[in-house]
Design a protein around this motif. Structure first.
Motif, short mmCIF file in Angstrom:
data_model
loop_
_atom_site.label_atom_id
_atom_site.label_comp_id
_atom_site.label_asym_id
_atom_site.label_seq_id
_atom_site.Cartn_x
_atom_site.Cartn_y
_atom_site.Cartn_z
N ASP A 1 0.69 -1.01 -0.02
CA ASP A 1 0.04 -0.09 -0.12
C ASP A 1 0.93 1.28 -0.02
O ASP A 1 0.30 2.41 -0.73
CB ASP A 1 -0.69 0.09 1.06
N VAL A 2 2.18 1.27 0.73
CA VAL A 2 2.83 2.28 0.83
C VAL A 2 3.55 2.65 -0.75
O VAL A 2 3.61 3.77 -1.18
CB VAL A 2 3.88 2.02 1.85
N GLU B 1 1.01 3.93 -3.15
CA GLU B 1 0.60 5.23 -2.81
C GLU B 1 1.83 6.23 -3.29
O GLU B 1 1.54 7.37 -3.93
CB GLU B 1 0.42 5.73 -1.26
N LEU B 2 3.02 5.89 -3.21
CA LEU B 2 4.11 6.51 -3.80
C LEU B 2 4.04 6.69 -5.16
O LEU B 2 4.83 7.63 -5.98
CB LEU B 2 5.59 6.04 -3.21
N ASN B 3 3.75 5.56 -5.84
CA ASN B 3 3.89 5.51 -7.21
C ASN B 3 2.83 6.56 -7.91
O ASN B 3 3.01 7.22 -8.76
CB ASN B 3 3.22 4.26 -7.83
N GLU B 4 1.75 6.93 -7.15
CA GLU B 4 0.70 8.07 -7.31
C GLU B 4 1.09 9.47 -6.99
O GLU B 4 0.27 10.30 -7.68
CB GLU B 4 -0.61 7.68 -6.89
N ARG B 5 2.09 9.59 -6.36
CA ARG B 5 2.49 10.93 -5.72
C ARG B 5 3.19 11.81 -7.09
O ARG B 5 4.10 11.22 -7.33
CB ARG B 5 3.00 10.88 -4.62
#
Length: 291
Positions: free
Chosen positions: A85-86, A89-93
């Protein structure tokens, strides 16, 4: 009698500072043009002492170069899903251009799964299969940091390495194989020595450039080295000498130094350049994101 040219001990810390200085200037130019500050996220699972030190050094280097940096710490008992999940989320930032999950991970977590989950365009370790394939075909933008650091050293110390015979000791996915690919792309003639090679020392003695990346303390002695060769020692091995813990490379430095033209020490050789090249990859990823 002609005097022997003294060996040059390559100062990786000095070269690293120079590379960071160059990238700091490039980051400043980016921000002055209104382009986003390159962002690096490092995920640290657990409290392994060596990993903690590595992460601290990486973040310090990133901040020195003017990058936005973020450290996400997870407990050693975290689930695979929590780590996944972490990364997602970082992929999408949009403010994060580079993602690094510090390895090794606790045994219950899958390193292969995490490497595959990271967006290849943010894979500043250069381990994603897409980036491995691009490197093999000569198209990679993001390359594993240690081989990239070795090439920076060679190019800054030797200039054009075209036509040189390079021998790489070790065939790991992290160093040996990508190192061989980068040397091929620099027009070297490349040989790889590994545990099944017959008479490895004889092959190494032919090398103009010798890269030791096998993880065996002081394996390479003067019998392995051609006079006037450039020796790059990637190994970091903890040994005990006279009751004291000491870090040594894969090369017996004292035995080899007088025979070669230039050599990297351990510590203080390839290590600092590896971290600097992580920053270089993050800047590369940010520039790719601009396009």
């Amino acid at each position: 009698m002609q005097e022997k040219t003294p060996v040059k001990v390559i100062d990786g810390r000095q070269l690293s500072d120079l590379l960071i200085e160059e990238m700091t200037q490039e980051v400043n130019e980016r921000t002055q043009k209104g382009l986003p500050q390159p962002g690096l996220a490092v995920v640290l699972v657990g409290e392994d002492p060596a990993s903690t030190i590595y992460v601290r050094n990486k973040i310090r280097c990133a901040e020195k170069a003017g990058l936005f940096s973020l450290v996400i710490r997870l407990d050693a008992s975290c689930t695979q899903q929590a780590l996944d999940d972490v990364v997602v989320e970082l992929n999408e930032r949009d403010d994060i251009h580079g993602i690094l999950v510090q390895l090794p991970l606790p045994k219950h977590l899958s390193e292969a799964r995490i490497i595959n989950l990271i967006d290849p365009t943010k894979d500043v370790d250069g381990f994603h299969p897409v980036n491995v394939g691009l490197l093999s075909s000569g198209q990679a933008k993001l390359v594993p940091c240690t081989p990239l650091g070795c090439m920076e050293i060679l190019e800054r110390e030797m200039g054009d390495v075209s036509g040189k015979h390079a021998v790489v000791i070790g065939r790991s996915n992290i160093v040996g194989k990508p190192m061989a690919n980068l040397l091929l792309q620099a027009n070297c003639t490349v040989s790889i020595v590994h545990s099944k090679t017959i008479d490895a020392a004889a092959l190494c003695r032919q090398a103009d450039i010798l890269v030791a990346a096998v993880g065996v303390a002081e394996l390479v002695d003067q019998n392995w080295v051609k006079p006037g060769a450039v020796v790059i020692d990637v190994g970091i091995n903890a040994t005990e000498i006279d009751g004291k813990r000491k870090l040594v490379g894969d090369v017996n430095f004292a035995d080899v130094a007088d025979k070669c033209r230039a050599i990297t020490p351990v510590p203080g050789g390839v290590g600092p350049m590896t971290i600097a090249c992580l920053i270089k990859n993050t800047l590369t990823a940010a520039k790719q994101h601009d396009m």
